[in-house]
Structures are given as C-alpha cells and as structure tokens.
Write an enzyme that holds these catalytic residues in place. Structure first.
Site, PDB file in Angstrom:
ATOM      1  N   HIS A 145     -26.097  20.350  21.559  1.00  0.00           N
ATOM      2  CA  HIS A 145     -25.452  19.814  22.765  1.00  0.00           C
ATOM      3  C   HIS A 145     -26.258  18.613  23.242  1.00  0.00           C
ATOM      4  O   HIS A 145     -27.475  18.688  23.277  1.00  0.00           O
ATOM      5  CB  HIS A 145     -25.414  20.886  23.846  1.00  0.00           C
ATOM      6  CG  HIS A 145     -24.844  20.388  25.139  1.00  0.00           C
ATOM      7  ND1 HIS A 145     -23.485  20.192  25.319  1.00  0.00           N
ATOM      8  CD2 HIS A 145     -25.452  20.027  26.298  1.00  0.00           C
ATOM      9  CE1 HIS A 145     -23.283  19.741  26.552  1.00  0.00           C
ATOM     10  NE2 HIS A 145     -24.458  19.623  27.157  1.00  0.00           N
TER      11      HIS A 145
ATOM     12  N   SER B 171       0.867  -1.193   0.000  1.00  0.00           N
ATOM     13  CA  SER B 171       0.000   0.000   0.000  1.00  0.00           C
ATOM     14  C   SER B 171       0.896   1.234   0.000  1.00  0.00           C
ATOM     15  O   SER B 171       0.958   1.971   0.974  1.00  0.00           O
ATOM     16  CB  SER B 171      -0.926  -0.023   1.209  1.00  0.00           C
ATOM     17  OG  SER B 171      -0.189  -0.248   2.398  1.00  0.00           O
TER      18      SER B 171
END
Ligand code: NAI
Length: 453
Positions: free
Chosen positions: A440, A265
């Site tokens: 939140h 890779s």
C-alpha cells in the site's frame, strides 16, 4: 551437424536458442533480417518507445495542468522520437547478439529454407550452403495480413497505405490517418498519432473495438479516445482503398473516409510459405503450423513456436512456447497452458486482461458472474490519475468463487496483470485474496476489493 537449427530469430527463436545453447546443444539460428524479429524491430518495443513520448507530450501539452504543472511551448519532435526508437531497438538487438555469443549459438543472416530429410535429421539451406541438424525449431513468425481488398496492395506499394512496419518509420506526423481495423495495432498507433496531432478515424468491421476485450472496457476506451478527437466508424467493413480514401460498407451503404495516410492493421498471418515445409511434410491448418501443447509438429523432431503456429500471437507466448519446446526436446516434462496468458493494449490508459471474460465464460457454458471495482478505490490511482477513469473486473465461478478472469483499464495495469495471472494459475478463490498482502499504496491492491464487492 547441429543438435538444433532454429529458423527465425524473433522472441521464440532467440529465446529457444539461448536455452538450447545454455544446455550445451550445438545450435544455429538462421535469420533473414535482424535478431529480435517483429517484436523488437517493428512491433512491441518500437511502438512502446513512441507511446512513451506521446505520454510525456500529453502531460506537457495540458494534462499536467490537472496536477498543477503547466508548460508553455511544448512540442513533439517526431523525427527525434523515431531516432530515439531506433537507438532503443539497436541496443536491444545488440543485446540479443551478445546473448547468442554467450551461449555459443551460431547465427547465419540469410533466408533459410528446409530442403529435406537426411539420415540423422533434416537439412536446411541458407545463403547457398546446406546445414544439417538433428532437431528443427520453426519460428518464422508472422507478417501483416494484407487481404485482396481492391487498391490495398497497390496503396502499400505506392506508400500511402502502411503496415506496422512502415508506420513506425514515418518521417512526419500525417495531418490525417485512417486506421483500418480497431484491434491492438490500430489502437496503439492511433493513440500515438492522435497525441502527435493527426486527425484519426478508425474503421472497424465489428460493433466494438479491441477484439475480444471485455465489452464494457472496450466501450470505456472508445469513449476516452472519442473525447480526444478520434472518430470511430464501427460495423464498417472496408471494401476498397483509393489514394487518400478508404471506402467501407456500413448498413448496406457505401461511405468513405479521406486521409493522408492509411494504416492497415487487420490482423497478421503466420509465415509458412516458401520455407520448405512441404519437403518434410509439416502439417498446417489455415496457413499456420499445427502444434500440440509441447510445440511438437506432426513430424517427429520438428517443433514450431511463436506466431508461426498462430495459437496466440504474442511475444510473451512465444517466449514460453520456446522454453516448452526446448524442455520437450531435452525430455523434460513441460507443456503450454494457454488459459493464463495475459494480454495488454498499451493505449493511455492501458487495458490488460487474463482469462475468461463474462461473455467467453458464458459461451463455454460456465456459470459465471462478475465483480467490478472502480480503479478510483485505489488511493494511488486517484493520486496519479486526475480525472482518470478506470475499472477492475473479476470473472468468477458463481458457485465456487474461483477466479476465472481479470480485466482492467487504468495505468499501470500492464504491470499489475501478471499478479492476476498468478492468481488464476494458483486457482485462487475470492476468499483466498484476503490472505494476500498487497503493498500500500499501489493500484494493484484494488484487486483485494473483489472480496467485498
Ligand atoms: P487484430 O486482430 O488485433 O485486429 C484486427 C481488427 O481488424 C479486428 O478488430 C477486425 O474485426 C478488423 N477488420 C478485419 N478486416 C476488416 C475490414 N475489411 N474492415 C474493417 N475492419 C476489419 O489485429 P492487429 O491489430 O493487426 O494486430 C495483429 C496481432 O499483433 C494481434 O494478434 C496482436 O495480438 C498482436 N499485437 C499485440 C500487441 C500487444 O500485445 N500490445 C501490440 C500489437 C500487436
């Protein structure tokens, strides 16, 4: 006679074909393998399917105990995982086929080759037939780079060296895996096979993993995986491969790693050979097609999008380039902005970034500084990542405090980074963040803390 022939049915090709079809252009896609290209068939989607199984297994295999949930006898059935991956791929490839029908795009499954100019455009041959088109989009993508390191190509032919293609179809979890190249593919595959039980060694030429990723974040990621048992050999250049052995040079000395399988890779290269570019004179540079920011090549009427132009080899870049190419063909003003493209490494924890790092800003002569917030400032992160380390960094212009880059490690930063990209796109300054309302409790609200750092 077509309005548009698209060579290659990956993310750039199929997105362009969808858009062109929707605009009423008579469009033909020529694809030699399967619609969806590398991303869908042997890249982004298959690897994420595997990585999700690894994440579930990690929780069952001990990590869940940190949350008061214990399991006995957890096992990862690799053959099942690969089977499920194949089903996911099949569903998505089928979806693209359906989209082609919806937008009346024709598809020919054959290797296409540009054969020259015609009175009204270009000619492309596929499966022994010639097709004529007014405009051409080359979207032939990229393939794994397999350099002439002695033994590497032979290993690939013999099956003990793998690329991103073969590793996703391995029928068992190898006892040991040596990964050549600690970039995106290497790290994601190392992450899966490490959880699945392989002993992993990563041999990387540079002094850090994860390529251009922020240096501190790449060191944190390395430390995390070292704790999980992965061995990193940095500053180590692979010079030879033998069956079951990778030989590298480090500090002038030859050393080696033994492994059952070897993953190569070390990057990708654009697919520009044997597609007939020379028949119409399309210009390339270092093996990739040269394009401007409208995806135009040097030949009027011929465009190139996706990995084949090697600007930024990411599927989401390809999608956007495809849209820019079609808009340009239709005479609409559009162009690429390569500065705001987010990138993600889907390890666990994830790493995501957009824009300049402090290093890249300094290299460009920008007077920049960093704001750094631990992810643990987010209550949601703390609730969901027991013992998890994470960080969120902003790179800002020292004088104006304009945001130049955002870099994160911690889940689920792959889903958060797009809001940072939007902030860059809107040219926000730190003070502007105060006027944004973050939901939140979320992990993303940690970015608001940049104002107070
Ligand atoms: P990469 O360019 O990310 O990493 C290759 C690494 O190999 C580099 O760190 C390089 O220093 C090293 N290397 C090169 N030659 C070497 C040698 N002889 N010995 C030791 N190390 C050597 O390439 P990778 O991982 O193959 O990925 C290819 C492309 O696929 C990238 O462009 C990436 O953007 C894309 N991709 C993106 C993903 C994502 O967005 N999550 C996932 C997978 C791939």
């Amino acid at each position: 006679m077509y309005d548009l022939i698209v060579l290659g049915g990956g993310p750039a090709g199929y997105r362009a074909a969808e858009r062109a079809g929707a605009e009423g252009m008579k469009t033909l896609v020529i694809e030699k393998r399967a619609l969806g290209g590398v991303c869908l068939n042997e890249g982004c989607i298959p690897s994420k399917t595997l990585l999700n199984s690894a994440k579930i297994y990690d929780y069952a295999n001990g990590y869940g105990e940190k949350y008061g949930v214990s399991t006995t006898g957890a096992k990862l059935d690799h053959a099942f995982v690969v089977n499920r991956k194949n089903k996911v791929v099949k569903t998505l490839v089928g979806g693209i086929g359906a989209a082609m029908k919806k937008y009346k795009v024709e598809v020919v499954y054959a290797e296409g080759k540009i054969s020259g100019r015609t009175a009204n455009g270009f000619s492309v041959e596929a499966d022994g037939k010639a097709y004529e088109t007014a405009k051409l989009l080359i979207a032939t993508g990229s393939e794994a780079l397999v350099p002439p390191i002695p033994g590497l190509r032979e290993g690939l032919a013999a099956g003990h060296v793998l690329t991103n293609r073969e590793i996703l179809d391995l029928d068992h979890v190898p006892e040991s895996l040596c990964v050549i190249g600690g970039g995106v593919i290497g790290l994601e595959m190392a992450s899966y096979f490490c959880s699945a039980g392989s002993h992993i060694e990563i041999v990387e030429m540079m002094d850090k993993i994860a390529g251009p990723t922020d240096r501190e974040i790449s060191a944190m990621l390395q430390k995390h995986y070292e704790k999980k048992g992965i061995v990193f050999r940095l500053g180590a250049k692979v010079v030879e491969v033998k069956p079951g052995e990778v030989i590298y040079e480090k500090d002038g000395k030859r050393e080696s790693v033994k492994a059952e399988k070897i993953l190569c890779s070390i990057g990708r290269r654009a697919v520009t050979a044997n597609i007939g570019l020379e028949s119409i004179g399309v210009a390339c540079e270092r093996g990739a097609i040269l394009t401007d920011d409208q995806m135009k090549t040097n030949v009027p009427g011929v465009f190139a999008a996706g990995d084949v132009n090697a600007r930024i080899m990411l599927a989401h870049t390809a999608y956007r380039e495809a849209e820019v190419a079609i808009n340009t063909m239709l005479g609409r003003k559009d162009s690429m902005n390569y500065n705001e493209i987010p990138s993600v490494i889907y390890t666990n924890p994830e790493v995501a970034s957009v824009g300049e790092t402090l290093d890249s800003a300094k290299k460009k002569g920008i007077d920049a500084e960093e704001r750094k917030i631990p992810m643990a400032y987010s209550g949601r992160f703390l609730a969901e990542n027991e013992g998890g380390e994470g960080v969120c960094k902003a790179v800002v212009d020292k004088k104006s405090h304009k945001l130049l880059g955002v870099h994160m490690m911690g889940n689920p930063c792959s889903e958060i980074i797009v809001s940072a990209a939007l902030m860059l796109n809107r040219e926000l300054r730190l003070a502007d963040l105060e006027r944004l309302v973050f939901p939140h409790p979320t992990v993303g609200e940690v970015m608001r803390e940049f104002i107070f750092d």
